[in-house]
Write an enzyme that holds these catalytic residues in place. Sequence first.
Site, PDB file in Angstrom:
ATOM      1  NE  ARG A  72      -3.948   1.920   2.407  1.00  0.00           N
ATOM      2  CZ  ARG A  72      -4.213   2.640   3.485  1.00  0.00           C
ATOM      3  NH1 ARG A  72      -3.508   2.458   4.593  1.00  0.00           N
ATOM      4  NH2 ARG A  72      -5.171   3.548   3.466  1.00  0.00           N
ATOM      5  CG  HIS A  76      -1.476   5.413   0.154  1.00  0.00           C
ATOM      6  ND1 HIS A  76      -2.059   5.703   1.358  1.00  0.00           N
ATOM      7  CD2 HIS A  76      -2.405   4.703  -0.538  1.00  0.00           C
ATOM      8  CE1 HIS A  76      -3.279   5.184   1.407  1.00  0.00           C
ATOM      9  NE2 HIS A  76      -3.503   4.554   0.267  1.00  0.00           N
ATOM     10  CB  VAL A  80       0.912  11.856  -3.495  1.00  0.00           C
ATOM     11  CG1 VAL A  80       1.043  13.312  -3.048  1.00  0.00           C
ATOM     12  CG2 VAL A  80      -0.327  11.220  -2.889  1.00  0.00           C
ATOM     13  CB  SER A  86       6.375  12.679  -1.796  1.00  0.00           C
ATOM     14  OG  SER A  86       5.272  11.964  -2.312  1.00  0.00           O
ATOM     15  CG  ASN A 104      -0.868   8.357   3.796  1.00  0.00           C
ATOM     16  OD1 ASN A 104      -1.298   7.328   3.267  1.00  0.00           O
ATOM     17  ND2 ASN A 104      -0.168   9.271   3.149  1.00  0.00           N
ATOM     18  CG  HIS A 203      -8.323  -3.657  -1.067  1.00  0.00           C
ATOM     19  ND1 HIS A 203      -9.315  -2.722  -1.221  1.00  0.00           N
ATOM     20  CD2 HIS A 203      -7.178  -2.946  -0.890  1.00  0.00           C
ATOM     21  CE1 HIS A 203      -8.797  -1.500  -1.121  1.00  0.00           C
ATOM     22  NE2 HIS A 203      -7.507  -1.608  -0.934  1.00  0.00           N
ATOM     23  CG  ASP A 255      -9.650 -12.534   1.274  1.00  0.00           C
ATOM     24  OD1 ASP A 255     -10.660 -13.122   1.733  1.00  0.00           O
ATOM     25  OD2 ASP A 255      -8.820 -13.087   0.529  1.00  0.00           O
TER      26      ASP A 255
HETATM   27  C1  HEM Z   1     -10.136   2.910  -5.217  1.00  0.00           C
HETATM   28  C2  HEM Z   1      -8.916   2.723  -4.772  1.00  0.00           C
HETATM   29  C3  HEM Z   1      -8.602   2.369  -3.345  1.00  0.00           C
HETATM   30  C4  HEM Z   1      -9.244   2.711  -2.192  1.00  0.00           C
HETATM   31  C5  HEM Z   1     -10.479   3.585  -2.023  1.00  0.00           C
HETATM   32  C6  HEM Z   1      -8.542   2.067  -1.119  1.00  0.00           C
HETATM   33  C7  HEM Z   1      -8.863   2.190   0.219  1.00  0.00           C
HETATM   34  C8  HEM Z   1      -8.263   1.498   1.232  1.00  0.00           C
HETATM   35  C9  HEM Z   1      -8.640   1.598   2.620  1.00  0.00           C
HETATM   36  C10 HEM Z   1      -9.727   2.511   3.170  1.00  0.00           C
HETATM   37  C11 HEM Z   1      -7.875   0.729   3.321  1.00  0.00           C
HETATM   38  C12 HEM Z   1      -7.940   0.499   4.812  1.00  0.00           C
HETATM   39  C13 HEM Z   1      -7.179   1.622   5.493  1.00  0.00           C
HETATM   40  C14 HEM Z   1      -7.468   1.728   6.970  1.00  0.00           C
HETATM   41  O1  HEM Z   1      -8.635   1.651   7.362  1.00  0.00           O
HETATM   42  O2  HEM Z   1      -6.505   1.935   7.757  1.00  0.00           O
HETATM   43  C15 HEM Z   1      -6.992   0.083   2.384  1.00  0.00           C
HETATM   44  C16 HEM Z   1      -6.064  -0.868   2.709  1.00  0.00           C
HETATM   45  C17 HEM Z   1      -5.189  -1.406   1.805  1.00  0.00           C
HETATM   46  N1  HEM Z   1      -5.044  -1.057   0.487  1.00  0.00           N
HETATM   47 FE1  HEM Z   1      -6.298   0.091  -0.586  1.00  0.00          FE
HETATM   48  N2  HEM Z   1      -7.508   1.337  -1.640  1.00  0.00           N
HETATM   49  C18 HEM Z   1      -7.506   1.496  -2.987  1.00  0.00           C
HETATM   50  C19 HEM Z   1      -6.602   0.967  -3.879  1.00  0.00           C
HETATM   51  C20 HEM Z   1      -5.503   0.245  -3.524  1.00  0.00           C
HETATM   52  C21 HEM Z   1      -4.434  -0.096  -4.398  1.00  0.00           C
HETATM   53  C22 HEM Z   1      -4.335   0.346  -5.866  1.00  0.00           C
HETATM   54  C23 HEM Z   1      -3.544  -0.834  -3.680  1.00  0.00           C
HETATM   55  C24 HEM Z   1      -2.234  -1.428  -4.094  1.00  0.00           C
HETATM   56  C25 HEM Z   1      -1.750  -1.445  -5.311  1.00  0.00           C
HETATM   57  C26 HEM Z   1      -4.091  -0.975  -2.349  1.00  0.00           C
HETATM   58  C27 HEM Z   1      -3.546  -1.714  -1.352  1.00  0.00           C
HETATM   59  C28 HEM Z   1      -4.054  -1.810  -0.057  1.00  0.00           C
HETATM   60  C29 HEM Z   1      -3.555  -2.745   0.942  1.00  0.00           C
HETATM   61  C30 HEM Z   1      -2.542  -3.824   0.689  1.00  0.00           C
HETATM   62  C31 HEM Z   1      -4.255  -2.467   2.110  1.00  0.00           C
HETATM   63  C32 HEM Z   1      -4.046  -3.114   3.484  1.00  0.00           C
HETATM   64  C33 HEM Z   1      -2.944  -2.334   4.197  1.00  0.00           C
HETATM   65  C34 HEM Z   1      -2.564  -2.819   5.564  1.00  0.00           C
HETATM   66  O3  HEM Z   1      -3.080  -3.820   6.048  1.00  0.00           O
HETATM   67  O4  HEM Z   1      -1.700  -2.156   6.193  1.00  0.00           O
HETATM   68  N3  HEM Z   1      -5.259  -0.284  -2.279  1.00  0.00           N
HETATM   69  N4  HEM Z   1      -7.248   0.581   1.129  1.00  0.00           N
END
Ligand code: HEM
Length: 340
Positions: A72, A76, A80, A86, A104, A203, A255
Amino acid sequence: MSAAMAAFAFLIVIAIVFPLASAFPSPPVSWGQQQLDPHFYDHSCPQAQQIVASIVGKAHYQDPRMAASLLRLHFHDCFVKGCDASILLDSSATITSEKRSNPNRDSARGFEVIDEIKATLEAACPHTVSCADILALAARDSTVMTGGPGWIVPLGRRDSRGASVQGSNNDIPAPNNTLPTIITKFKLQGLDIVDLVALLGSHTIGDSRCTSFRQRLYNQTGNGLPDFTLDASYAAALRPRCPRSGGDQNLFFLDPVTPFKFDNQYYRNLLAHRGLLSSDEVLLTGGNPATAELVELYAANQDIFFAHFAQSMVKMGNISPLTGGNGEVRTNCRRVNHNY
Ligand code: HEM
């Protein structure tokens, strides 16, 4: 962790990634005039990829969520101002850190792992490997380590001398964005619908906080009814630890079926209306037949998902890199080298 386990984790990555690197030709990837090159460090720091892989392997072994967090961070970063590290800058007299932004804050993690990789690389090859490239390599290694596809990472990004907390707030999609808004935010980065649906497959690993999806359980801003696109029994199981108020930081698997395995289960969950975030659900029910068809395709065929995911990660990693004389190679990923 024992030395044997560390060596094992390291060997897994080497075994998976390096045959790939030699099996395919790897032309430089161009972005406008500028070029990234998978062989960028071949002479200046030939051990760079092994160092990143071994420290990511160790971190993953110590904390099975870390792979998701590192994947992630690259996303992020790239959304940006391009993939310029950054996101790694701490606040200073001249910089407001992106770590404070809405996407973040209390959420992005893994910075200590990047610090360890950077310190090891500085000892092995001083002033050579950029923080932005570390993020790109760590994202790939994290994917491989959790069972996902490998790919060859084009390299040679340089690091920014600034951050944009505003860019982080505006450019990274939010979990309650509509599908058209999400598609637009990807398009602004040069990413299309295939990239969107494939990359959201990330995800399949990692966690979300209650605060990121609470509105689906109660619809606090709307008519007071829950989100009917969320499976009722799944919603009921989520509510105790994600109440109407409080518990904001409680963590939930994105998941829940195979939380630590990079596979296509995420898309299967979506088809069962068990996608956790609204932004996940809308791929299927957001009114766009193209995204819905891709969800069905990836749910049915993991090989196609993996192939598209790998391609899209390379594409995302190529968003507006700093190259040549632009930017710098930071010696500490948290700070610019000098005060400009
Ligand atoms: C529409 C696009 C996306 C949205 C709205 C989104 C939103 C989010 C949100 C809300 C979380 C949980 C954050 C939290 O509650 O602390 C999350 C987790 C995560 N996202 Fe996304 N995400 C998007 C796209 C992506 C993309 C493109 C990637 C990677 C290429 C990604 C990888 C991840 C991963 C791996 C997590 C888990 C992180 C962790 O457990 O520390 N996401 N995302």
